[in-house]
Scaffold this motif. Structure first.
Motif, mmCIF file in Angstrom:
data_model
loop_
_atom_site.group_PDB
_atom_site.id
_atom_site.type_symbol
_atom_site.label_atom_id
_atom_site.label_comp_id
_atom_site.label_asym_id
_atom_site.label_seq_id
_atom_site.Cartn_x
_atom_site.Cartn_y
_atom_site.Cartn_z
ATOM 1 N N ASN A 140 28.394 67.779 90.836
ATOM 2 C CA ASN A 140 29.565 68.279 91.555
ATOM 3 C C ASN A 140 30.419 69.109 90.602
ATOM 4 O O ASN A 140 30.846 68.614 89.552
ATOM 5 N N PRO A 141 30.702 70.379 90.923
ATOM 6 C CA PRO A 141 31.498 71.221 90.020
ATOM 7 C C PRO A 141 32.858 70.605 89.673
ATOM 8 O O PRO A 141 33.361 70.787 88.560
ATOM 9 N N LYS A 142 33.456 69.878 90.615
ATOM 10 C CA LYS A 142 34.767 69.260 90.352
ATOM 11 C C LYS A 142 34.668 68.219 89.247
ATOM 12 O O LYS A 142 35.627 67.991 88.518
ATOM 13 N N PHE A 143 33.516 67.582 89.154
ATOM 14 C CA PHE A 143 33.341 66.537 88.157
ATOM 15 C C PHE A 143 33.375 67.111 86.750
ATOM 16 O O PHE A 143 33.844 66.469 85.807
ATOM 17 N N ASN A 144 32.887 68.332 86.593
ATOM 18 C CA ASN A 144 32.755 68.952 85.275
ATOM 19 C C ASN A 144 33.839 69.990 84.984
ATOM 20 O O ASN A 144 33.850 70.572 83.911
ATOM 21 N N ALA A 145 34.708 70.252 85.948
ATOM 22 C CA ALA A 145 35.711 71.303 85.805
ATOM 23 C C ALA A 145 36.686 70.992 84.669
ATOM 24 O O ALA A 145 36.858 69.831 84.279
ATOM 25 N N PRO A 146 37.361 72.023 84.126
ATOM 26 C CA PRO A 146 38.334 71.792 83.043
ATOM 27 C C PRO A 146 39.412 70.782 83.398
ATOM 28 O O PRO A 146 39.953 70.121 82.516
ATOM 29 N N GLU A 147 39.715 70.660 84.686
ATOM 30 C CA GLU A 147 40.710 69.676 85.107
ATOM 31 C C GLU A 147 40.063 68.462 85.749
ATOM 32 O O GLU A 147 40.754 67.618 86.329
ATOM 33 N N GLY A 148 38.734 68.362 85.674
ATOM 34 C CA GLY A 148 38.028 67.236 86.254
ATOM 35 C C GLY A 148 38.137 65.993 85.407
ATOM 36 O O GLY A 148 38.752 65.990 84.330
ATOM 37 N N PRO A 149 37.541 64.888 85.868
ATOM 38 C CA PRO A 149 37.714 63.602 85.173
ATOM 39 C C PRO A 149 37.159 63.578 83.759
ATOM 40 O O PRO A 149 37.774 62.961 82.881
ATOM 41 N N ILE A 150 36.034 64.235 83.505
ATOM 42 C CA ILE A 150 35.465 64.224 82.152
ATOM 43 C C ILE A 150 36.433 64.897 81.186
ATOM 44 O O ILE A 150 36.837 64.319 80.159
ATOM 45 N N CYS A 151 36.817 66.144 81.492
ATOM 46 C CA CYS A 151 37.688 66.890 80.584
ATOM 47 C C CYS A 151 39.069 66.262 80.482
ATOM 48 O O CYS A 151 39.683 66.244 79.395
ATOM 49 N N SER A 152 39.567 65.749 81.588
ATOM 50 C CA SER A 152 40.892 65.124 81.559
ATOM 51 C C SER A 152 40.913 63.924 80.623
ATOM 52 O O SER A 152 41.842 63.757 79.814
ATOM 53 N N ASP A 153 39.873 63.102 80.713
ATOM 54 C CA ASP A 153 39.825 61.915 79.853
ATOM 55 C C ASP A 153 39.630 62.301 78.391
ATOM 56 O O ASP A 153 40.234 61.694 77.490
ATOM 57 N N LEU A 154 38.788 63.305 78.135
ATOM 58 C CA LEU A 154 38.602 63.749 76.753
ATOM 59 C C LEU A 154 39.870 64.359 76.191
ATOM 60 O O LEU A 154 40.217 64.171 75.007
ATOM 61 N N ARG A 155 40.586 65.081 77.037
ATOM 62 C CA ARG A 155 41.844 65.694 76.596
ATOM 63 C C ARG A 155 42.871 64.608 76.258
ATOM 64 O O ARG A 155 43.570 64.667 75.246
ATOM 65 N N GLU A 156 42.934 63.628 77.103
ATOM 66 C CA GLU A 156 43.875 62.528 76.869
ATOM 67 C C GLU A 156 43.514 61.741 75.616
ATOM 68 O O GLU A 156 44.395 61.235 74.906
ATOM 69 N N ALA A 157 42.218 61.684 75.320
ATOM 70 C CA ALA A 157 41.773 60.967 74.123
ATOM 71 C C ALA A 157 41.937 61.796 72.860
ATOM 72 O O ALA A 157 41.620 61.327 71.765
ATOM 73 N N GLY A 158 42.405 63.044 72.999
ATOM 74 C CA GLY A 158 42.610 63.898 71.831
ATOM 75 C C GLY A 158 41.328 64.473 71.273
ATOM 76 O O GLY A 158 41.252 64.788 70.081
#
Length: 1015
Positions: free
Chosen positions: A429-447
């Motif tokens: 699903n493109p939303k899953f991998n998008a820059p604002e999707g859950p993967i990137c959001s969690d990685l961003r939050e983790a620094g």
């Protein structure tokens, strides 16, 4: 007499001579009306049993077998089908014409995803779940669907004029075929050329099954590319790296949750770079920016990483991606090192705070596949989802974790993005991998997220659902490419305990059989579920399957020759053959696996009972079987797992030579030729090659012809969405099959070809000229009989020349047919009919044919040549335009049960060795062209109306003047210093319309006409 109308106009002489001229006479119409005539011809062929009678007539002759590649039985035929089947039919008919017994058995691929998908689509429209339908009922619906489309397509292929055994085609869903397919699989199993293992394979989350390479197509997509930082926690060879962050780059963010290692290139030069705010690439930060720096640090936690490890050649690329320029990265010259210094280093996963799987250190592993072409020079390893990842991790004791389920979602017990989280989506699903999707959001939050942005590239999709696929590690059955094909033996693999987080997914995957399994049962279960192969192919000294296939490629004739390089490269680099699928419609893998040893049962008596059951009840017999009865008294069902995976349909089609060629023509017989599109180098050509090499040690074919694809008139791929699909059925309905067949023959089908209105218009013109040639021959041969025939020795030079040209054409056509070059064949035939006959020979001999006395030697010689031409040309044309050839033949030799297609290659009259064949006529033809060009201005200026009114002077006559005047169709010809044309002063004969010296006045008769009429 180029300007002679069928009825001469009255001249000054009042006598009407029209009834004395021998004009061509035939009922053969110029207007073809193919769309209306062809069905009646098909009905006649069916009534006289043309295919079976041809087999009877050719019994005992040299056989030529073109084995038909099976199309899927799932819809109306398209232009690719039409092009393929017509080309095959032309080849088969040409071989039959050359006197061989050339049977053609059409076939269909009836199993697999394309058909199953259609049934599922119907279920979805009714809001039904396929899994809730009994398996036997679902499989019967698939069988009925395939049977329907076999009937539809068979009628459509027949309408193309394809002659074959339509009453007894081969179908992969016939019981005997399913038994043969199962039997071939058991041969691989018995010889040890089969193992079950967990490897990353191409997987469709939409169809929930593994896919073969041939079931995948590549499309340009926009993915999310990310740079992720992994903190280095241990580096025994470079302690100064501890605390720095290794940066990886990937276009599949969804694989980060299953990362288990990092790969580096031992010879790659790496550097540690510092992160700096925008405005300073030197490391000097202006104090005025301090507030902005603080804000940036808050907005971009990854800034806290401070130092990042990246390959030196890729520093600039990382800088360009890093948060669109919000930060600078510059090289610290004191920290440069070679990749080999990373040996023994470890890093921690960005989501290490989740504990469990994510808390384990990620080792740095040396990978020879790591390059500095793109990315960062460091590659994150997810053995569940990449071939290189799997191989490198397995070599270092790291096993897959099977976190992604068959529908593309993380399993319920996975700590990151598993369970009931509302962000839980399929990984495609493109939303899953998008820059604002859950993967990137969690990685961003983790620094840990340094960059996230769009990336355009080519990506594999399922050709059926059109959805993206993934590489997913699942338990599958494989045929090894590099295991020994003669002495392979199976050895049980030591079972490994399951990780606790894998048990739930495995139980879910295996269903009721493993529900509630005790902990001490799990090691054996892990083995059968795919945590490591069930058997190990142990190499010996005999050739491997890859060796045998490559050798067979060298021994096979490839047309065109360059196609050999394509399939060789594919076989050289292909991985083990994944032959299992997790679907319902197909031939099952009839294997029993020992629950304790993990080895599969090899027992000839059991195999015989299995195959007897298949012959009696088809593949369904396996799913409804009394397996204890099949196992017999020597084996207990409780000791064995019954495998329920089905076979890859490419194994089905790869086995068709067994139940079609060998079953009909004898064990060991192989096809003379396979013919398919270029995509089949990775499909049917290859699966047939591997299947036959694995069971017979050689290819199932002597030669392989590859053709291109049919594109629209602008050279684009046909697509319903583009509205540029050219429907062969519409062409047949409007213009007739022979027009489409002639188009196929005229194309350079070894390349991609175009078809559209303009292209077909040109084909129509070529067809009309050929038809007109036949019409003229039929008319000119009216009432011809053998008593009129003249021996070659008694013929004029022009007739000998035309027969010599026919002989040259004959040799060219035979050579083209043997080379399968029918564009060359069609071009030679059409050029001969148009240029040598219609524009030259027919044009010259019209005067003699119409006006000479029936008993004259010249006219008899001409009609004899016409008869020879007719018998040759109608045969030559028969493979290309079979309906028209039949119509032409019946127009001259009507018969209730005869056919032009019973005839063989023409036997031309021998040219006497002591007579010249007329090679000087090539110079005469060039001179004729020059004369015609010189006459044209006078016609244009209306000085003369026809060439008959011209007197010509030529510097080198080459032939006697009266003969040249006949060739040039002029009044007279004189020798002179230069080519010149003037208007004649001679009068016109009232019968033949030639302007000759002996004609006293316009309308009077010339000497020849007076003699014919006895005047």
């Amino acid at each position: 007499m180029t300007d002679t109308p069928e009825t001469p106009q009255r001249a000054t002489d009042p006598v009407d001579y029209r009834d004395t001229v021998f004009l061509p006479k035939t009922d053969f119409p110029m207007k073809a009306g193919l769309a209306q005539k062809e069905p009646a011809i098909l009905d006649r062929w069916a009534r006289i049993g043309i295919y079976d009678r041809l087999r009877e007539q050719r019994a005992g002759r040299e056989r030529f077998i073109l084995h038909d590649g099976p199309p899927y039985a799932n819809g109306d035929i398209h232009m690719g089908h039409a092009m393929n089947k017509v080309l095959k039919d032309i080849i088969v008919r040409s071989q039959s014409l050359m006197g061989k017994d050339a049977p053609y058995v059409p076939g269909w691929d009836c199993h697999g995803l394309p058909i199953e998908w259609k049934i599922e689509e119907a279920y979805r429209k009714k809001k039904l779940n396929k899994d809730e339908v009994p398996s036997a009922e679902f499989r019967q619906e698939c069988r009925d669907y395939a049977a329907h489309w076999v009937g539809v397509q068979a009628a459509q292929f027949e309408r193309l004029g394809v002659m074959g055994d339509w009453a007894d085609p081969y179908l992969t869903m016939h019981y005997d075929a399913e038994a043969a397919i199962a039997g071939e699989l058991l041969k691989f199993a018995t010889s040890g050329q089969l193992y079950r293992g967990a490897k990353p394979v191409m997987w469709s989350p939409v169809e929930k099954t593994a896919l073969a390479e041939a079931e995948v197509e590549y499309e340009d997509v926009t993915s999310t590319q990310i740079d992720v930082a992994f903190e280095i926690v241990e580096a025994p060879n470079a302690p100064e790296l501890v605390g720095a962050h290794a940066v990886i780059w990937t276009t599949t963010p969804w694989t980060i949750p299953v990362n288990q290692a990092l790969a580096y290139g031992p010879e790659v030069e790496y550097a540690v770079c510092r992160v700096s705010p925008t405005g300073s690439l030197t490391g000097e930060v202006d104090e005025d920016l301090s507030a902005r720096v603080a804000a940036d640090q808050k907005a971009h936690p990854w800034f806290d990483v401070g130092r990042v490890l990246v390959a030196k050649p890729l520093v600039a690329a990382l800088q360009a991606r890093a948060m669109q320029g919000d930060f600078g990265i510059w090289l610290d010259p004191e920290l440069e090192l070679k990749g080999s210094a990373l040996a023994g280093a470890t890093a921690r996963h960005p989501m290490h705070a989740l504990g469990g799987f994510f808390a384990k250190p990620r080792p740095f592993l040396p990978g020879d596949f790591v390059t500095t072409d793109a990315g960062t020079g460091l590659v994150h390893m997810a053995p569940d989802h990449g071939e290189d990842d799997f191989a490198l991790c397995k070599a270092n004791g790291i096993e897959p974790v099977f976190a992604v389920m068959d529908d593309g979602r993380y399993r319920d017990d996975w700590a990151w993005l598993g369970g009931a989280d509302e962000r839980r989506l399929s990984v495609i699903n493109p939303k899953f991998n998008a820059p604002e999707g859950p993967i990137c959001s969690d990685l961003r939050e983790a620094g840990a997220l340094l960059s996230a942005g769009p990336f355009q590239h080519s990506y594999p999709h399922s050709w059926r659902s059109k959805a993206r696929i993934i590489f997913r590690c699942t338990p599958q059955w494989f045929i090894p490419m590099d295991g020994n094909t003669k002495t392979v033996r199976a050895e049980p693999v030591e079972a490994r305990p399951l990780a606790s987080e894998g048990r739930a997914a495995l139980r879910q995957a295996q269903g009721e059989r493993t529900a509630g399994a005790a902990a001490d049962e799990l090691p054996g279960f892990a083995q059968s579920a795919g945590f490591g192969p069930v058997v190990n192919p142990v190499a010996g000294n005999a050739p491997t399957l890859r060796d045998l296939a490559l050798d067979a490629i060298e021994r096979t004739r490839w047309v065109p020759a360059r196609s050999q390089n394509r399939i060789r490269a594919m076989v050289e680099g292909r991985p083990d053959w994944v032959i299992s699928r997790q679907r319902a419609w197909g031939v099952p893998i009839p294997i029993y696996v020992n629950r304790k040893t993990g080895d599969y049962l090899r027992d000839e008596a059991v195999n015989a009972r299995i195959l007897d059951a298949f012959r009696a009840g088809g593949a369904d017999a396996w799913f409804a079987a009394d397996h204890q009865a099949l196992l017999g008294p020597d084996h207990a069902l409780a000791d064995y797992e019954v495998v329920t995976d089905i076979l890859d349909v490419w194994f089905d089609s790869g086995s068709t030579h067994v139940f079609t060629v060998e079953a009909r023509y004898g064990e060991g017989v192989r096809a003379d030729l396979y013919v398919e599109g270029s995509d089949q180098h990775r499909g049917w050509f290859q699966s047939s090659l591997l299947e036959s090499c694995g069971t017979r040690g050689r290819a199932p074919y002597d030669a392989v012809l590859t053709h291109g694809f049919a594109l629209d008139g602008n050279g684009r791929k046909m697509s319903k969405s583009l509205g540029n699909v050219v429907d062969p059925l519409k062409i047949i309905g409007e213009s007739g099959a022979d027009i489409l067949r002639l188009w196929v023959a005229q194309t350079d089908y070894f390349e991609d070809v175009r078809i559209g209105k303009e292209v077909l218009s040109g084909t129509g013109d070529a067809y009309r000229k050929l038809r007109n040639t036949f019409r003229y021959l039929l008319g000119a041969l009216d009432r011809f009989d053998d008593g009129e025939r003249v021996e070659v020795r008694a013929m004029p030079a022009l007739e000998r020349y035309i027969l010599d040209k026919l002989g040259r054409l004959d040799r060219e056509l035979r050579a083209a047919a043997e080379a399968y070059e029918f564009n060359r064949y069609a071009r030679a035939l059409l050029d001969f009919a148009n240029e040598d006959l219609s524009a030259f020979y027919f044009d010259i001999r019209k005067d003699s044919l119409y006006c000479d006395a029936p008993a004259s030697a010249k006219r008899r010689a001409c009609r004899t040549v016409f008869d020879i031409l007719f018998h040759a040309l109608v045969r030559y044309a028969a493979p290309l335009v079979p309906f028209t050839a039949e119509e032409v033949w019946q127009a001259r030799f009507p018969s209730d049960d005869g056919s032009v297609h019973f005839l063989e290659w023409p036997e031309l009259p021998a040219m006497p060795g002591d007579l010249p064949v007329g090679t000087e006529w090539e110079d005469v033809r060039r001179l004729r062209e020059a004369v015609t060009e010189a006459i044209e201005p006078l016609r244009r200026d209306k000085v003369i109306r026809s060439s008959n009114e011209a007197e010509v002077t030529v510097p080198d006559p080459l032939l006697p003047p009266d003969m040249l005047a006949e060739v040039f169709i002029t009044s007279t010809v004189h020798a002179g210093d230069a080519l010149a044309v003037t208007r004649t002063r001679h009068h016109k004969c009232g019968r033949c319309w030639r302007h000759l010296p002996e004609v006293a006045h316009d309308g009077a008769l010339c000497d020849r006409c007076a003699e014919v009429l006895g005047a």
